[in-house]
Design a protein around this motif. Sequence first.
Motif, PDB file in Angstrom:
ATOM      1  N   PHE A 493      48.609  91.529 -52.632  1.00 18.02           N
ATOM      2  CA  PHE A 493      48.952  91.786 -51.245  1.00 18.02           C
ATOM      3  C   PHE A 493      49.647  93.124 -51.047  1.00 18.02           C
ATOM      4  N   ASN A 494      50.454  93.543 -52.009  1.00 22.47           N
ATOM      5  CA  ASN A 494      51.260  94.744 -51.850  1.00 22.47           C
ATOM      6  C   ASN A 494      50.654  95.949 -52.557  1.00 22.47           C
ATOM      7  N   VAL A 705      45.539  89.356 -41.654  1.00 20.58           N
ATOM      8  CA  VAL A 705      44.670  88.218 -41.999  1.00 20.58           C
ATOM      9  C   VAL A 705      43.463  88.687 -42.795  1.00 20.58           C
ATOM     10  N   VAL A 706      42.869  89.766 -42.333  1.00 21.11           N
ATOM     11  CA  VAL A 706      41.666  90.266 -43.024  1.00 21.11           C
ATOM     12  C   VAL A 706      42.019  90.769 -44.412  1.00 21.11           C
ATOM     13  N   ARG A 707      43.139  91.506 -44.500  1.00 25.34           N
ATOM     14  CA  ARG A 707      43.523  92.046 -45.809  1.00 25.34           C
ATOM     15  C   ARG A 707      43.823  90.939 -46.805  1.00 25.34           C
ATOM     16  N   LEU A 756      50.698 103.497 -33.443  1.00 23.02           N
ATOM     17  CA  LEU A 756      49.354 103.080 -33.887  1.00 23.02           C
ATOM     18  C   LEU A 756      49.101 103.523 -35.319  1.00 23.02           C
ATOM     19  N   PHE A 757      49.509 104.740 -35.652  1.00 25.73           N
ATOM     20  CA  PHE A 757      49.326 105.206 -37.033  1.00 25.73           C
ATOM     21  C   PHE A 757      50.122 104.354 -38.009  1.00 25.73           C
ATOM     22  N   PRO A 762      50.313 100.953 -44.312  1.00 26.17           N
ATOM     23  CA  PRO A 762      50.242 100.277 -45.628  1.00 26.17           C
ATOM     24  C   PRO A 762      48.952 100.558 -46.394  1.00 26.17           C
ATOM     25  N   PHE A 763      47.947 101.122 -45.739  1.00 23.45           N
ATOM     26  CA  PHE A 763      46.645 101.274 -46.391  1.00 23.45           C
ATOM     27  C   PHE A 763      46.414 102.672 -46.937  1.00 23.45           C
ATOM     28  N   CYS A 764      47.188 103.652 -46.464  1.00 21.65           N
ATOM     29  CA  CYS A 764      47.016 105.021 -46.949  1.00 21.65           C
ATOM     30  C   CYS A 764      48.280 105.817 -46.638  1.00 21.65           C
ATOM     31  N   ALA A 765      48.414 106.966 -47.251  1.00 22.21           N
ATOM     32  CA  ALA A 765      49.625 107.783 -47.085  1.00 22.21           C
ATOM     33  C   ALA A 765      49.635 108.524 -45.752  1.00 22.21           C
TER      34      ALA A 765
END
Length: 832
Positions: A493-494, A705-707, A756-757, A762-765
């Motif tokens: 998850f992390n 939920v999707v992740r 929004l960003f 959590p998915f990219c820098a």
Amino acid sequence: MERHPAPPIALPTITDLSPLQLGFLDKHFSTHQDLSLNASVLSSSLSQQCSELDTQLRNLQNDLTKRAVSWISRSFSAKSALDELNHNMQNLCLRTFRHGIGSKKFQRLLNEELPRLAKEVKRIESIRSYVETALQLEVLVGDLEDAALFVMACHTGNLFSKRISNSSVSMESARKPDKLLQAIKSMNDIEEVLETVVKSHSQWHSIVRSVDNRVDKILASLRPQAFSDHRALLVSLGWPPKLLPSKVGSGQITCIPNPLVLMQEDKRRSYSESFIALCALQHLQRRREERQLNFIKKKENNVQLWAIDELVSPIASRMEHHFANWIEQPEYIFALVYKVSRDFITGVDDVLQPLIDRARLISCSAKEAWVCAMVQVLSCFIEKRIFSLLADRYKAKLVKLDAISSWLHLIDLIVAFDKQMQSLVNLDTGLFLIESEKIDGLSRGISVLTIFCNRLDWLKLWAKMEFKNAWKKLKVELKEEKMWMIYNKSSSFNMDLDSVHHVLSTVEDHRAPPIAEVFLKIVWEMTERCQTMPSIISRARFIRSTAGKFLWCFFKILLLQFKTTELHPDDPDDDAIVRICGLVNAARYIQTKLLEWSDSVEFLEMKIAENDSSKPIEDDATTCGSFYSEEIRSLSEMEINWLMEVIAAILRQFELISWEYVKNKDHFKQEQDDKNIVGVTQAIDLVVSTDFVEALDALRSRLHVVRTNLNSKDFSDLWRSLADGLDHYISRNFAANEIRFSGKGIHQFEADMQALFFVFQPFCARPQAFFPCVKEILKLLKLKREEVKQLQTILSSGENKSRCLRLQGITHLSVNQVAQVLRNRNFASAIK
């Protein structure tokens, strides 16, 4: 005139007779009664044999005379041609000397007569070569006929047996094996000459055909004699041994004694000579067949040797007696064949492999030939006595289920038996077979499944049974609701999806539901059932009819699962998203496994075999694709479509919730002092717009939920596609609507976009990199008044507008969008 009586006939004494003559007399006249009873019969028999031999000798003398006359006449022709050539050469020298180098006659001589002369020399050379080859072949065939005549004349007794008795061994009997080997050597010498003739002088059909006819007649006589003598020798050795199959429920199985290992020295020598002779005859036979097929050598998996087949044949006749009692219990049949093969293989390898090496049979193995012959014995019996019976039972409705059960049980026994037999061969040559022979070599030929290579009807019937059995197994698993639940790794998850390289290898990594693993296990079991089948195209047909057909049925199940999942576009349910994620994960996992299987050498060769056996295909992608290319393409399409459904639902929900935020134009028109307009380094602390917070929260919740439930590869594609959709949605609405941005409104819009960003943080820098249109709108809104006027002037001119925008760093917004954003910029009035 007085007539004197004739002198008495002087009979030879005992000391004048040779051992052969004494043996002959002892054999036919052991008592005085034999002399009176058998003398006349023996005399007439000997007279008849002498007459026949005299007739054969006269025929040979006549034939030799005719051939000598024929070659002498050809020799005279050749001598005349050479004399004519010598005469022409002398005339050429005289003409050259008389007329000089530059005369017309000399030019005509060079242009006309020299080519004619060269042609004549070539013809004479061809005749000479033909005569020499014919003479060489005649000598070799003559030697062959002499040796064969000697062997066939000794038609009594065993050719290779050497009886030890008080009397001396006959010299003629001792020469029999040597004469046979001499005959085989002569045939090999003849074959070498004929191979040269076929390569260099393909027009000499007559001489090749004539020699082949004579050699074929000799082979037709020698081969049966050699086989007959070899079989008689095996009987004298005590072959075949008595089989000692274990009884049901008994303890340790006693090994069968091997007569090959127990041979005495004299019998071992005789057997070695006979074995080598058979190997040499087989090698000669293959060599002649290859030459007669114009050197088109077909790759064959047949590793049989005649001499080893002669060992197996009498054992087979004894085993079949037991087989007949075990038709309803085939496991005993397989056990007996494996036991006999295993007990003898060491002796076969130790005794016969050196003989094969002495015979110079390259790439021949005694182990492989022995095991292959034993497998063929079993295959023939099963095909004739068991599979034919089961096929008939299958047609009858009353016993159809029993026939299917017996058939599949028999296949289980065959698969296990094939592995056992191949392990006997691969003990010492496993690495060699794995690298070069595993796919289409010796291990492939050692299989009872060879039965199905020539019986397409049985292959289809077997595939039909396997498919129904697999479908029955899957239906049991489909009833369990937990089989569709997603397995989650808490440790995943992390994980930073961009900084960590993910390798999806297991069902847990793909987060696929257990049903996918169960399904692939059934598919692979069907695939492995035909692994030892020798024919590549037969294996491909079986896999297409079982595993391939099973794949498409499972795809229909996945589609049905998706159709029964209600994903409302206005308010997507988390449970529905989870179920769709499970379907996507299953499709991804199955696709990965199919790609992994298709990359193996075996599947690549099956694909090539399918393309070679089918009609020309126009689609290069299909021809060069993998074995499961269609199935993989279908899975990829389903996976993309289902991901797009989830993305569309999330975007639709975001659009509905953020509708008021986008349409609230007054929110961004609030005026402020010039000192607070955008461009000043001092920032204004603002919170996210109230009517935008709910949309961001719903977006963050859906992404979580999707992740949690989607595999990392597809989730990475999903959030990037989702960011791209949001970027276009926001830029289209804020660039097209008549929203007048004040300095404070720009700060509010930037604060909202930063929020929004942050959802994608959590998915990219740098998540803002995936919102290029929003970034460019913010960049335009932050321009100063002079910069805005300058850019508007450039856009209103006739110059290259797109190039000017690229110079300003604007590459994703269109010219019209840029113009609209600049018009929406509202600068506050200056304070007087």
